[in-house]
Design a protein around this motif. Structure first.
Motif, PDB file in Angstrom:
ATOM      1  N   SER A 165     -31.986   1.258  36.988  1.00 34.91           N
ATOM      2  CA  SER A 165     -33.243   1.994  37.094  1.00 34.91           C
ATOM      3  C   SER A 165     -33.121   3.244  37.952  1.00 34.91           C
ATOM      4  CB  SER A 165     -34.352   1.088  37.634  1.00 34.91           C
ATOM      5  OG  SER A 165     -34.079   0.679  38.955  1.00 34.91           O
ATOM      6  N   ARG A 166     -32.519   3.150  39.112  1.00 33.85           N
ATOM      7  CA  ARG A 166     -32.490   4.289  40.038  1.00 33.85           C
ATOM      8  C   ARG A 166     -31.486   5.357  39.634  1.00 33.85           C
ATOM      9  NH1 ARG A 166     -35.035   2.770  45.316  1.00 33.85           N
ATOM     10  NH2 ARG A 166     -36.577   1.319  44.531  1.00 33.85           N
ATOM     11  N   ILE A 167     -30.278   4.951  39.251  1.00 31.76           N
ATOM     12  CA  ILE A 167     -29.256   5.936  38.900  1.00 31.76           C
ATOM     13  C   ILE A 167     -29.380   6.339  37.441  1.00 31.76           C
ATOM     14  CG2 ILE A 167     -26.781   6.341  38.612  1.00 31.76           C
ATOM     15  CD1 ILE A 167     -26.286   4.670  41.101  1.00 31.76           C
ATOM     16  N   VAL A 168     -29.320   5.361  36.547  1.00 31.93           N
ATOM     17  CA  VAL A 168     -29.309   5.660  35.119  1.00 31.93           C
ATOM     18  C   VAL A 168     -30.703   6.036  34.621  1.00 31.93           C
ATOM     19  CG1 VAL A 168     -28.800   4.739  32.832  1.00 31.93           C
ATOM     20  CG2 VAL A 168     -27.286   4.215  34.749  1.00 31.93           C
ATOM     21  N   GLY A 169     -31.700   5.258  34.993  1.00 27.80           N
ATOM     22  CA  GLY A 169     -33.058   5.516  34.528  1.00 27.80           C
ATOM     23  C   GLY A 169     -33.786   6.598  35.281  1.00 27.80           C
ATOM     24  N   GLY A 170     -33.251   7.008  36.408  1.00 30.23           N
ATOM     25  CA  GLY A 170     -33.838   8.113  37.149  1.00 30.23           C
ATOM     26  C   GLY A 170     -35.155   7.807  37.823  1.00 30.23           C
ATOM     27  N   THR A 171     -35.364   6.546  38.237  1.00 27.67           N
ATOM     28  CA  THR A 171     -36.632   6.211  38.883  1.00 27.67           C
ATOM     29  C   THR A 171     -36.620   6.454  40.388  1.00 27.67           C
ATOM     30  OG1 THR A 171     -36.021   3.885  39.167  1.00 27.67           O
ATOM     31  CG2 THR A 171     -37.197   4.484  37.131  1.00 27.67           C
ATOM     32  N   ALA A 172     -35.488   6.872  40.914  1.00 28.04           N
ATOM     33  CA  ALA A 172     -35.468   7.274  42.334  1.00 28.04           C
ATOM     34  C   ALA A 172     -36.389   8.492  42.462  1.00 28.04           C
ATOM     35  CB  ALA A 172     -34.055   7.609  42.773  1.00 28.04           C
ATOM     36  N   ALA A 195     -34.855  11.884  41.679  1.00 25.87           N
ATOM     37  CA  ALA A 195     -34.512  12.071  40.266  1.00 25.87           C
ATOM     38  C   ALA A 195     -35.756  12.379  39.445  1.00 25.87           C
ATOM     39  CB  ALA A 195     -33.807  10.830  39.718  1.00 25.87           C
ATOM     40  N   MET A 196     -36.840  11.653  39.705  1.00 30.07           N
ATOM     41  CA  MET A 196     -38.077  11.904  38.965  1.00 30.07           C
ATOM     42  C   MET A 196     -38.599  13.310  39.251  1.00 30.07           C
ATOM     43  SD  MET A 196     -40.291   8.413  38.667  1.00 30.07           S
ATOM     44  CE  MET A 196     -40.314   7.907  40.374  1.00 30.07           C
ATOM     45  N   ALA A 197     -38.587  13.703  40.511  1.00 31.25           N
ATOM     46  CA  ALA A 197     -39.065  15.040  40.873  1.00 31.25           C
ATOM     47  C   ALA A 197     -38.197  16.119  40.231  1.00 31.25           C
ATOM     48  CB  ALA A 197     -39.086  15.192  42.387  1.00 31.25           C
ATOM     49  N   ALA A 198     -36.884  15.933  40.280  1.00 34.99           N
ATOM     50  CA  ALA A 198     -35.973  16.915  39.685  1.00 34.99           C
ATOM     51  C   ALA A 198     -36.213  17.038  38.188  1.00 34.99           C
ATOM     52  CB  ALA A 198     -34.518  16.507  39.952  1.00 34.99           C
ATOM     53  N   TYR A 199     -36.397  15.919  37.539  1.00 36.28           N
ATOM     54  CA  TYR A 199     -36.615  15.935  36.089  1.00 36.28           C
ATOM     55  C   TYR A 199     -37.906  16.673  35.748  1.00 36.28           C
ATOM     56  CZ  TYR A 199     -36.803  14.504  31.263  1.00 36.28           C
ATOM     57  OH  TYR A 199     -36.842  14.527  29.892  1.00 36.28           O
ATOM     58  N   VAL A 200     -38.982  16.342  36.445  1.00 36.89           N
ATOM     59  CA  VAL A 200     -40.278  16.964  36.153  1.00 36.89           C
ATOM     60  C   VAL A 200     -40.230  18.468  36.415  1.00 36.89           C
ATOM     61  CG1 VAL A 200     -42.701  17.084  36.887  1.00 36.89           C
ATOM     62  CG2 VAL A 200     -41.626  14.858  36.468  1.00 36.89           C
ATOM     63  N   VAL A 201     -39.685  18.874  37.558  1.00 31.64           N
ATOM     64  CA  VAL A 201     -39.605  20.303  37.884  1.00 31.64           C
ATOM     65  C   VAL A 201     -38.741  21.033  36.854  1.00 31.64           C
ATOM     66  CG1 VAL A 201     -38.705  21.966  39.570  1.00 31.64           C
ATOM     67  CG2 VAL A 201     -40.097  20.026  40.334  1.00 31.64           C
ATOM     68  N   ALA A 210     -28.112  18.372  37.054  1.00 32.36           N
ATOM     69  CA  ALA A 210     -27.322  18.323  38.292  1.00 32.36           C
ATOM     70  C   ALA A 210     -28.098  17.622  39.403  1.00 32.36           C
ATOM     71  CB  ALA A 210     -26.926  19.726  38.722  1.00 32.36           C
ATOM     72  N   ALA A 211     -29.380  17.930  39.538  1.00 29.47           N
ATOM     73  CA  ALA A 211     -30.192  17.285  40.578  1.00 29.47           C
ATOM     74  C   ALA A 211     -30.372  15.800  40.291  1.00 29.47           C
ATOM     75  CB  ALA A 211     -31.551  17.976  40.683  1.00 29.47           C
ATOM     76  N   TYR A 212     -30.490  15.439  39.035  1.00 25.50           N
ATOM     77  CA  TYR A 212     -30.595  14.041  38.618  1.00 25.50           C
ATOM     78  C   TYR A 212     -29.328  13.290  39.031  1.00 25.50           C
ATOM     79  CZ  TYR A 212     -31.941  10.325  35.252  1.00 25.50           C
ATOM     80  OH  TYR A 212     -32.307   9.152  34.642  1.00 25.50           O
ATOM     81  N   ALA A 213     -28.183  13.886  38.744  1.00 28.75           N
ATOM     82  CA  ALA A 213     -26.902  13.270  39.115  1.00 28.75           C
ATOM     83  C   ALA A 213     -26.767  13.173  40.629  1.00 28.75           C
ATOM     84  CB  ALA A 213     -25.748  14.078  38.524  1.00 28.75           C
ATOM     85  N   TRP A 214     -27.163  14.228  41.348  1.00 31.10           N
ATOM     86  CA  TRP A 214     -27.113  14.216  42.812  1.00 31.10           C
ATOM     87  C   TRP A 214     -27.977  13.091  43.368  1.00 31.10           C
ATOM     88  CZ3 TRP A 214     -31.261  14.959  46.109  1.00 31.10           C
ATOM     89  CH2 TRP A 214     -30.944  14.997  47.471  1.00 31.10           C
ATOM     90  N   SER A 215     -29.153  12.898  42.796  1.00 28.47           N
ATOM     91  CA  SER A 215     -30.038  11.823  43.249  1.00 28.47           C
ATOM     92  C   SER A 215     -29.368  10.460  43.069  1.00 28.47           C
ATOM     93  CB  SER A 215     -31.358  11.862  42.474  1.00 28.47           C
ATOM     94  OG  SER A 215     -32.124  10.711  42.741  1.00 28.47           O
ATOM     95  N   GLY A 216     -28.700  10.273  41.934  1.00 29.53           N
ATOM     96  CA  GLY A 216     -27.996   9.017  41.694  1.00 29.53           C
ATOM     97  C   GLY A 216     -26.882   8.796  42.695  1.00 29.53           C
ATOM     98  N   ARG A 217     -26.126   9.833  42.977  1.00 29.20           N
ATOM     99  CA  ARG A 217     -25.032   9.727  43.964  1.00 29.20           C
ATOM    100  C   ARG A 217     -25.596   9.398  45.348  1.00 29.20           C
ATOM    101  NH1 ARG A 217     -19.901  11.051  43.800  1.00 29.20           N
ATOM    102  NH2 ARG A 217     -20.100  12.293  41.917  1.00 29.20           N
TER     103      ARG A 217
END
Length: 183
Positions: A94-101, A104-110, A136-143
């Motif tokens: 959920s947090r890394i792959v699904g982007g629920t961190a 990640a959610m903020a980066a995706y929306v922006v 890139a921000a999504y990946a950074w959030s996962g890391r």
């Protein structure tokens, strides 16, 4: 389990916590996990933006291709993680792959809003830049989540509830519908 004294129970819980920390430190991530997810998210952002701008059969195929590419990368990386480690980690899907961190959610929306605005302005270079920056921000959030998990596995091991995930999906689909209806 037999009755334990408070000291025995405390020692057992401490040993379990130490075992979890040791196991977490030994986990291996699949190669290119963050890079492939970032690229898949960037592609998905760009193809979704194209569908909004070009409401056509080609636009719908573009949207479908982006979603399928993301799902293929996500599923592949989750299977690879399981094969490498023999375990699932709560929060990884959920947090890394699904982007629920939250990051990640903020980066995706922006990134999506920027790409959609840029597409409306016919600034295609900015669509690409927004999609790449979002990936890139999504990946950074996962890391970042992974590093936090390794530092304190007990505190970061939980994934989101099914109700929260369903709400996120409904809101995302609703937003996509509103954007598509407006174009």
């Amino acid at each position: 389990m037999e009755n334990m004294s408070p000291e025995e129970a405390s020692a057992t819980l401490l040993a379990a916590d130490q075992a979890r920390t040791t196991m977490a430190q030994g986990l291996v991530l699949p190669s290119f996990l963050f890079a492939s997810l970032g690229a898949a998210v960037a592609l998905q952002l760009a193809t979704t933006t194209l569908e909004l701008v070009h409401d056509s059969v080609a636009g719908r195929w573009s949207l479908a291709a982006g979603v399928v590419a993301y799902l293929a990368v996500a599923a592949t990386q989750l299977v690879r993680f399981r094969r490498l480690n023999g375990v699932w980690v709560g929060g990884l899907a959920s947090r890394i792959v699904g982007g629920t961190a939250p990051a990640a959610m903020a980066a995706y929306v922006v990134a999506f809003v920027l790409a959609a605005w840029a597409a409306d302005q016919k600034a295609w270079w900015l669509v690409v830049l927004g999609a790449v920056a979002g990936g890139a921000a999504y990946a950074w959030s996962g890391r970042r989540w992974w590093q936090n998990y390794l530092g304190a596995p007990a505190a970061h091991a939980r994934a989101e509830s099914a109700a929260l995930l369903a709400t996120i999906v409904v809101v995302a689909l609703g937003g996509l519908f509103v954007l598509a209806a407006g174009s």
